[in-house]
Design a protein around this motif. Structure first.
Motif, PDB file in Angstrom:
ATOM      1  N   ARG A 260     -20.931  26.433  27.733  1.00 53.16           N
ATOM      2  CA  ARG A 260     -20.287  27.375  26.826  1.00 53.16           C
ATOM      3  C   ARG A 260     -21.234  27.934  25.771  1.00 53.16           C
ATOM      4  O   ARG A 260     -20.895  28.894  25.085  1.00 53.16           O
TER       5      ARG A 260
ATOM      6  N   SER B 189      -9.545  38.333  21.603  1.00 55.21           N
ATOM      7  CA  SER B 189      -9.542  36.888  21.412  1.00 55.21           C
ATOM      8  C   SER B 189      -9.576  36.581  19.924  1.00 55.21           C
ATOM      9  O   SER B 189     -10.184  37.326  19.145  1.00 55.21           O
TER      10      SER B 189
ATOM     11  N   LEU C 196     -22.025  31.627  25.779  1.00 57.20           N
ATOM     12  CA  LEU C 196     -20.900  32.515  25.505  1.00 57.20           C
ATOM     13  C   LEU C 196     -20.801  32.873  24.027  1.00 57.20           C
ATOM     14  O   LEU C 196     -20.123  33.828  23.645  1.00 57.20           O
TER      15      LEU C 196
ATOM     16  N   PHE D 228     -13.769  28.746  23.879  1.00 59.43           N
ATOM     17  CA  PHE D 228     -14.408  29.554  24.923  1.00 59.43           C
ATOM     18  C   PHE D 228     -14.187  29.009  26.331  1.00 59.43           C
ATOM     19  O   PHE D 228     -14.743  29.546  27.288  1.00 59.43           O
TER      20      PHE D 228
ATOM     21  N   TYR E 223     -11.940  36.304  28.521  1.00 62.63           N
ATOM     22  CA  TYR E 223     -11.022  35.669  27.572  1.00 62.63           C
ATOM     23  C   TYR E 223      -9.584  35.797  28.076  1.00 62.63           C
ATOM     24  O   TYR E 223      -9.275  36.589  28.969  1.00 62.63           O
TER      25      TYR E 223
ATOM     26  N   ASP F  29      -7.685  25.990  24.390  1.00 56.84           N
ATOM     27  CA  ASP F  29      -8.748  25.461  23.530  1.00 56.84           C
ATOM     28  C   ASP F  29      -8.391  24.110  22.924  1.00 56.84           C
ATOM     29  O   ASP F  29      -9.233  23.214  22.836  1.00 56.84           O
TER      30      ASP F  29
ATOM     31  N   ARG G 125     -13.030  31.354  29.177  1.00 52.22           N
ATOM     32  CA  ARG G 125     -14.050  32.204  29.807  1.00 52.22           C
ATOM     33  C   ARG G 125     -14.613  31.550  31.058  1.00 52.22           C
ATOM     34  O   ARG G 125     -14.978  32.236  32.017  1.00 52.22           O
TER      35      ARG G 125
END
Length: 409
Positions: free
Chosen positions: A87, A364, A90, A296, A305, A316, A299
């Motif tokens: 991640r 997002s 990202l 994230f 998103y 999350d 993703r």
């Protein structure tokens, strides 16, 4: 007293600037670069410089326990993401790109909307400034779209339409509340521009907001019934002649060199298409866990998103925490809307349109979305103001009761 007023004016200006500068920057630099053929880097430093000066002035005046708790919570989660190689990438685009980087800008840009919105005391100044910001933003946005056709430069239709959403919504709800010819002209011009050159989500949100405010404005239930009947009849008439109407509009626009994405989707029958959103939501939901996957993560599961605030929160932070956070956001904004007075209701509706309704369809909460955090901060302000007002009334009633009791003795 003057110092307090000056502070409130600066905070009010900063609040409006937070909500406006991104789309203003894009619109003005587009015009400078593509129409005037000039270097726009000085504007970049100017816009960013004004923001940083106001940020430095305001930050010490708006810090609160609530803000620090939210900041710490997100910072801890951000640090956890830094430890995850999948991640990590990202979170960064170009560390020198202050606009497109999705996260370090988030801490100094989006979150500050919550802090300022929560701590302003004189919102009458905010409404006054926002009238100016909204009018200027929409007028420049409309001009930008017209000149993009004349000078043949490209605009991102989603960034353009969602960027204007808050300001166009604010103008329209203010005009519904208290009619103004100038607001009506600018609001309708912005609405038409978004319809022709923008995205369906922004159009849908504006239509829903107009209907809600029109119903709330009605003094009698009969007006609501007549409005619903009128809309129903109009819809039937349009459906009967939709193909002819759309074809006529398309030919008219093409004559002026305008290709409308919205018109194209209506003509080919894909206007109501979900644009793969159900697939994205399904992919994310299938991978949600009880304790969450971290920032994230959507993703990784969907390739993009979530396009939905509440699904992203659940992904999350897990089903339990994510649902609690989602319910809290809805509860706070809804309660504030019920408790709010007219000006507060107008401003909250504009914030909710760009900060909450928009995030149900796109973007997002980890992007540069100050309207979401501003809506939450402003809602908490309204709730606290009404709580303090109620306490004051209770004290006055109690004092009156004591005085009356003693006078009887």
């Amino acid at each position: 007293m003057n110092l307090v007023i000056n502070k409130e004016k600066i905070l009010a200006f900063f609040f409006c600037y937070i909500l406006s500068w991104d789309i203003l920057y894009l619109s003005i630099t587009d015009l400078v670069k593509n129409v005037l053929d000039m270097d726009y880097r000085i504007l970049t430093f100017l816009f960013a410089g004004v923001f940083l000066v106001l940020f430095i002035y305001s930050i010490g005046k708006v810090l609160s326990i609530e803000y620090m708790a939210l900041f710490t919570f997100l910072l801890v989660n951000w640090i956890v993401v830094l430890l995850d190689s999948k991640r990590y990438d990202l979170m960064w685009t170009n560390v020198m790109d202050f606009r497109n980087n999705p996260f370090y800008v988030f801490f100094i840009y989006a979150l500050i909307g919550f802090a300022v919105g929560r701590n302003i005391k004189e919102y009458a100044v905010v409404y006054k400034y926002m009238d100016y910001f909204a009018m200027v933003t929409v007028m420049i946005g409309v001009l930008r779209y017209i000149l993009s056709i004349r000078f043949e430069f490209q605009m991102n239709y989603m960034v353009f339409s969602y960027g204007m959403l808050l300001h166009n919504t604010y103008i329209i709800v203010r005009c519904i509340r208290n009619f103004s010819l100038s607001k009506m002209i600018v609001g309708v011009a912005g609405l038409i521009t978004i319809f022709i050159g923008g995205c369906r989500g922004a159009i849908l949100i504006l239509v829903v907001v107009i209907l809600i405010m029109a119903i709330l404005k009605s003094d009698r239930n009969i007006k609501i019934v007549l409005s619903i009947l009128a809309i129903g009849v109009l819809t039937i008439v349009l459906m009967e002649n939709m193909n002819k109407l759309v074809l006529f509009i398309d030919r008219y626009l093409v004559h002026f060199g305008i290709n409308s994405r919205t018109i194209y989707r209506i003509m080919n029958g894909s206007f109501a298409d979900d644009t793969d959103r159900f697939r994205i939501w399904n992919d994310v939901i299938k991978n949600c866990g009880i304790f969450g996957k971290g920032m994230f993560s959507d993703r990784l599961f969907a390739g993009t998103y979530s396009h939905n605030l509440f699904i992203e929160l659940i992904c999350d932070y897990g089903w339990i925490v994510g649902i609690i956070m989602s319910v809290y956001i809805i509860f706070v904004v809804a309660k504030a809307f019920i408790l709010s007075e007219n000006n507060e209701k107008d401003f909250l509706m504009a914030l909710a349109s760009a900060g909450l309704f928009k995030l149900m369809l796109s973007s997002s909460y980890l992007n540069q979305e100050p309207a979401l955090y501003a809506a939450i901060g402003f809602s908490l302000y309204i709730i606290e103001k009404n709580r303090n007002k109620q306490k004051k009334n209770d004290k006055e009633k109690y004092f009156t009761y004591i005085v009356e009791s003693q006078s009887r003795l």
